[in-house]
Design a protein around this motif. Structure first.
Motif, PDB file in Angstrom:
ATOM      1  N   ILE A 162      -5.478   3.037 -17.305  1.00  0.00           N
ATOM      2  CA  ILE A 162      -4.945   1.660 -17.656  1.00  0.00           C
ATOM      3  C   ILE A 162      -5.528   0.746 -16.538  1.00  0.00           C
ATOM      4  O   ILE A 162      -5.704   1.277 -15.511  1.00  0.00           O
ATOM      5  N   SER A 163      -5.620  -0.404 -16.617  1.00  0.00           N
ATOM      6  CA  SER A 163      -6.056  -1.528 -15.722  1.00  0.00           C
ATOM      7  C   SER A 163      -5.208  -2.470 -15.030  1.00  0.00           C
ATOM      8  O   SER A 163      -5.616  -3.202 -14.319  1.00  0.00           O
ATOM      9  N   CYS A 164      -3.818  -2.154 -15.413  1.00  0.00           N
ATOM     10  CA  CYS A 164      -2.773  -3.305 -14.965  1.00  0.00           C
ATOM     11  C   CYS A 164      -2.565  -2.937 -13.518  1.00  0.00           C
ATOM     12  O   CYS A 164      -2.790  -1.998 -12.631  1.00  0.00           O
ATOM     13  N   LYS A 165      -1.573  -3.922 -12.807  1.00  0.00           N
ATOM     14  CA  LYS A 165      -0.993  -3.572 -11.718  1.00  0.00           C
ATOM     15  C   LYS A 165       0.017  -2.359 -11.775  1.00  0.00           C
ATOM     16  O   LYS A 165       0.645  -2.213 -12.815  1.00  0.00           O
ATOM     17  N   LEU A 166       0.144  -1.832 -10.676  1.00  0.00           N
ATOM     18  CA  LEU A 166       1.075  -0.572 -10.591  1.00  0.00           C
ATOM     19  C   LEU A 166       2.107  -0.749  -9.472  1.00  0.00           C
ATOM     20  O   LEU A 166       2.200  -1.584  -8.536  1.00  0.00           O
ATOM     21  N   LYS A 167       3.472  -0.410 -10.065  1.00  0.00           N
ATOM     22  CA  LYS A 167       4.584  -0.040  -9.260  1.00  0.00           C
ATOM     23  C   LYS A 167       4.631   1.441  -9.103  1.00  0.00           C
ATOM     24  O   LYS A 167       4.684   1.838 -10.312  1.00  0.00           O
ATOM     25  N   ILE A 168       4.917   1.717  -8.050  1.00  0.00           N
ATOM     26  CA  ILE A 168       5.386   3.455  -8.003  1.00  0.00           C
ATOM     27  C   ILE A 168       6.654   3.595  -7.433  1.00  0.00           C
ATOM     28  O   ILE A 168       7.122   2.779  -6.478  1.00  0.00           O
ATOM     29  N   GLY A 169       7.301   4.684  -7.886  1.00  0.00           N
ATOM     30  CA  GLY A 169       8.755   4.842  -7.412  1.00  0.00           C
ATOM     31  C   GLY A 169       9.474   6.233  -7.618  1.00  0.00           C
ATOM     32  O   GLY A 169       8.576   7.051  -8.668  1.00  0.00           O
ATOM     33  N   ILE A 177       7.413  11.565  -3.283  1.00  0.00           N
ATOM     34  CA  ILE A 177       6.025  11.738  -3.840  1.00  0.00           C
ATOM     35  C   ILE A 177       5.720  10.397  -4.147  1.00  0.00           C
ATOM     36  O   ILE A 177       4.241  10.229  -4.049  1.00  0.00           O
ATOM     37  N   ALA A 178       6.377   9.687  -4.393  1.00  0.00           N
ATOM     38  CA  ALA A 178       5.972   8.191  -4.652  1.00  0.00           C
ATOM     39  C   ALA A 178       5.195   7.409  -3.604  1.00  0.00           C
ATOM     40  O   ALA A 178       4.017   6.988  -3.543  1.00  0.00           O
ATOM     41  N   VAL A 179       5.900   7.854  -2.231  1.00  0.00           N
ATOM     42  CA  VAL A 179       5.155   7.249  -0.924  1.00  0.00           C
ATOM     43  C   VAL A 179       4.033   7.878  -0.767  1.00  0.00           C
ATOM     44  O   VAL A 179       2.866   7.450  -0.429  1.00  0.00           O
ATOM     45  N   TYR A 180       3.979   9.419  -0.801  1.00  0.00           N
ATOM     46  CA  TYR A 180       3.002  10.367  -0.615  1.00  0.00           C
ATOM     47  C   TYR A 180       1.739   9.854  -1.365  1.00  0.00           C
ATOM     48  O   TYR A 180       0.574   9.627  -0.827  1.00  0.00           O
ATOM     49  N   SER A 181       2.038   9.672  -2.610  1.00  0.00           N
ATOM     50  CA  SER A 181       0.759   9.462  -3.706  1.00  0.00           C
ATOM     51  C   SER A 181       0.097   8.067  -3.326  1.00  0.00           C
ATOM     52  O   SER A 181      -0.784   8.213  -3.429  1.00  0.00           O
ATOM     53  N   SER A 182       0.981   7.089  -2.949  1.00  0.00           N
ATOM     54  CA  SER A 182       0.474   5.694  -2.617  1.00  0.00           C
ATOM     55  C   SER A 182      -0.335   5.821  -1.468  1.00  0.00           C
ATOM     56  O   SER A 182      -1.170   5.059  -1.407  1.00  0.00           O
ATOM     57  N   ILE A 183      -0.017   6.740  -0.372  1.00  0.00           N
ATOM     58  CA  ILE A 183      -0.700   6.611   0.517  1.00  0.00           C
ATOM     59  C   ILE A 183      -2.282   7.658   0.445  1.00  0.00           C
ATOM     60  O   ILE A 183      -3.011   7.196   1.090  1.00  0.00           O
ATOM     61  N   LYS A 184      -2.217   8.770  -0.295  1.00  0.00           N
ATOM     62  CA  LYS A 184      -3.209   9.592  -0.443  1.00  0.00           C
ATOM     63  C   LYS A 184      -4.125   9.156  -1.610  1.00  0.00           C
ATOM     64  O   LYS A 184      -5.284   9.829  -1.836  1.00  0.00           O
ATOM     65  N   ASP A 191      -5.183  -0.702  -4.136  1.00  0.00           N
ATOM     66  CA  ASP A 191      -5.528  -1.926  -4.099  1.00  0.00           C
ATOM     67  C   ASP A 191      -4.734  -2.688  -5.242  1.00  0.00           C
ATOM     68  O   ASP A 191      -4.251  -3.683  -5.396  1.00  0.00           O
ATOM     69  N   ARG A 192      -4.405  -1.978  -6.185  1.00  0.00           N
ATOM     70  CA  ARG A 192      -3.457  -2.224  -7.357  1.00  0.00           C
ATOM     71  C   ARG A 192      -2.019  -2.042  -7.366  1.00  0.00           C
ATOM     72  O   ARG A 192      -1.323  -2.669  -8.267  1.00  0.00           O
ATOM     73  N   ILE A 193      -1.607  -1.400  -6.379  1.00  0.00           N
ATOM     74  CA  ILE A 193      -0.257  -1.141  -6.178  1.00  0.00           C
ATOM     75  C   ILE A 193       0.365  -2.525  -5.581  1.00  0.00           C
ATOM     76  O   ILE A 193       0.001  -2.894  -4.550  1.00  0.00           O
ATOM     77  N   THR A 194       1.288  -2.916  -6.144  1.00  0.00           N
ATOM     78  CA  THR A 194       2.285  -4.164  -5.633  1.00  0.00           C
ATOM     79  C   THR A 194       3.453  -3.582  -4.956  1.00  0.00           C
ATOM     80  O   THR A 194       3.935  -4.287  -3.946  1.00  0.00           O
ATOM     81  N   HIS A 195       4.215  -2.708  -5.403  1.00  0.00           N
ATOM     82  CA  HIS A 195       5.401  -2.276  -4.850  1.00  0.00           C
ATOM     83  C   HIS A 195       5.497  -0.481  -4.781  1.00  0.00           C
ATOM     84  O   HIS A 195       5.141   0.087  -5.793  1.00  0.00           O
ATOM     85  N   ILE A 196       6.225  -0.037  -3.944  1.00  0.00           N
ATOM     86  CA  ILE A 196       6.480   1.109  -3.631  1.00  0.00           C
ATOM     87  C   ILE A 196       7.950   1.424  -3.354  1.00  0.00           C
ATOM     88  O   ILE A 196       8.262   1.169  -2.282  1.00  0.00           O
ATOM     89  N   PHE A 197       8.520   2.184  -4.587  1.00  0.00           N
ATOM     90  CA  PHE A 197      10.103   2.240  -4.361  1.00  0.00           C
ATOM     91  C   PHE A 197      10.476   3.759  -3.841  1.00  0.00           C
ATOM     92  O   PHE A 197      10.172   4.642  -4.818  1.00  0.00           O
ATOM     93  N   ASP A 198      11.282   4.098  -2.846  1.00  0.00           N
ATOM     94  CA  ASP A 198      11.601   5.148  -2.476  1.00  0.00           C
ATOM     95  C   ASP A 198      13.359   5.253  -2.432  1.00  0.00           C
ATOM     96  O   ASP A 198      13.934   4.577  -1.477  1.00  0.00           O
ATOM     97  N   HIS A 199      13.794   5.748  -3.172  1.00  0.00           N
ATOM     98  CA  HIS A 199      15.278   5.836  -3.434  1.00  0.00           C
ATOM     99  C   HIS A 199      16.013   6.992  -2.843  1.00  0.00           C
ATOM    100  O   HIS A 199      15.720   8.126  -3.475  1.00  0.00           O
ATOM    101  N   ASP A 200      16.222   7.248  -1.774  1.00  0.00           N
ATOM    102  CA  ASP A 200      16.851   8.288  -0.841  1.00  0.00           C
ATOM    103  C   ASP A 200      16.018   9.550  -0.862  1.00  0.00           C
ATOM    104  O   ASP A 200      16.429  10.653  -0.920  1.00  0.00           O
ATOM    105  N   GLY A 201      14.814   9.196  -0.777  1.00  0.00           N
ATOM    106  CA  GLY A 201      13.722  10.417  -0.461  1.00  0.00           C
ATOM    107  C   GLY A 201      13.506  11.001   0.871  1.00  0.00           C
ATOM    108  O   GLY A 201      13.736  10.072   1.868  1.00  0.00           O
ATOM    109  N   PRO A 202      13.594  12.156   1.003  1.00  0.00           N
ATOM    110  CA  PRO A 202      13.273  12.714   2.309  1.00  0.00           C
ATOM    111  C   PRO A 202      11.921  12.021   3.009  1.00  0.00           C
ATOM    112  O   PRO A 202      11.069  11.758   2.342  1.00  0.00           O
TER     113      PRO A 202
END
Length: 368
Positions: A162-169, A177-184, A191-202
């Motif tokens: 897909i070619s759209c903007k991405l939100k990860i969470g 995993i959302a944070v790690y995947s966005s880092i790696k 460059d396409r990620i606008t937001h990364i949401f981590d809800h009570d993750g270690p």
């Protein structure tokens, strides 16, 4: 006191009228716990997506909630979501669900195509399987764990389709995993990620926060935790976080259905509780007192004791508990003397540290 079910039922604004927010993310993260096997196409299907109404209307809906904690609330959330003016145009795609006992991996993800022409990549948190919890504990001595690597591969693969903007969470391990995947992930994907949401993750081991990938995305991370967070404060943290009020106590606050909503956002409070700070300091001091080899020995020993029951999920463990208890006692007897002594000494050290911290807190309160 309203929760995410009430939010999904009552919110009438579309994404064009009100921007995507952290509550929307928690709703999508919670729905990622459902089992979409045979309902939502996988990564190999590049053209097909499924509207949320079709998911909610499947002939045998119980398959969606197998081994999912609190089926009633999840069912209510799904139907509220499917009938919401805000979410009703959502389509689901790229569902993956992997359990590998040998590799000690529990990984699942799904992608939501939203009406604001963006995609939300949601990673499932820890499910009811013991292997899922074992993988969580492996974070204490192993980096990366298999599901983190799968998360990176999944994000790169979805971005290719897909070619759209991405939100990860995600929630719990899913947030990690959302944070790690966005880092790696690849830089072109970052460059396409606008937001990364981590809800009570270690959190992570220190080296993650020193990486170029983390420095690139850190300002896009939105971390939320309940006021008595335990899971979300494990390991090391450098992310800023917001504290959400919950109507439950202690570990039960990890449940997203207990997080309170005020209008169209969470009900925030200034900080986590003093008891949570004490608990998290104790756990992190205890973990830090053990090197990676001792952490691995401790986790593997406890896991092997549980495996002796032949239960694969917490639900299995509750059935015929007397037989399971005998199996645990038998497994403890099979452990060699040195390992058993180490196991009990390590548990004892946790209690000693806890009592020491309790005395320090009481002394501090008296001084104040």
């Amino acid at each position: 006191m309203k929760n995410i079910i009430d939010y999904a039922k009552e919110i009438e604004d579309t994404f064009q009228n009100r921007q995507f927010n952290a509550v929307d993310s928690l709703v999508l993260s919670q729905l990622a716990y459902l089992y979409y096997d045979g309902v939502v196409p996988g990564l190999s299907d590049i053209s097909s997506t499924v509207p949320i109404q079709e998911v909610a209307a499947i002939e045998n809906p119980d398959t969606l909630y197998q081994d999912v904690r609190d089926r009633k609330s999840n069912r209510q959330l799904l139907f509220a979501f499917a009938n919401s003016p805000r979410f009703c145009d959502t389509r689901l795609a790229f569902y993956v669900n992997q359990i590998d006992n040998t590799a000690e991996k529990q990984f699942s993800a799904v992608t939501y195509l939203l009406s604001d022409d963006s995609a939300y990549v949601a990673y499932r948190g820890t499910d009811a399987t013991f292997v899922g919890w074992k993988e969580d504990f492996n974070m204490a001595f192993t980096s990366p764990i298999p599901s983190q690597e799968e998360g990176v591969a999944y994000l790169n693969a979805v971005a290719d389709k897909i070619s759209c903007k991405l939100k990860i969470g995600g929630h719990s391990k899913g947030g990690n995993i959302a944070v790690y995947s966005s880092i790696k992930c690849r830089r072109s994907v970052q460059d396409r990620i606008t937001h990364i949401f981590d809800h009570d993750g270690p959190g992570f081991k220190d080296e993650i926060f020193q990486s170029d990938g983390y420095l690139t995305v850190k300002d896009r991370i939105r971390k939320t935790m309940p006021q008595s967070s335990v899971i979300g404060m494990l390991l090391q943290h450098q992310e800023k976080y917001s504290v959400v009020k919950s109507n439950r106590i202690w570990l039960m606050q990890h449940d997203p259905f207990s997080w309170l909503i005020d209008s169209d956002d969470f009900e925030y409070i200034s900080s986590i509780t003093k008891s949570a700070l004490y608990m998290n300091e104790t756990l992190n001091q205890w973990v830090s007192s053990l090197n990676d080899q001792k952490r691995e020995l401790f986790v593997n020993t406890l896991y092997n004791v549980i495996k002796a029951t032949n239960a694969t999920t917490f639900y299995d463990l509750m059935g015929d508990w007397q037989k399971r208890a005998y199996a645990v006692l038998g497994a403890m007897k099979e452990i060699d003397d040195e390992t058993r002594r180490f196991l009990f000494q390590t548990i004892r050290s946790l209690f000693i540290l806890a009592m020491k911290n309790i005395r320090e807190i009481r002394k501090h309160d008296l001084i104040l």
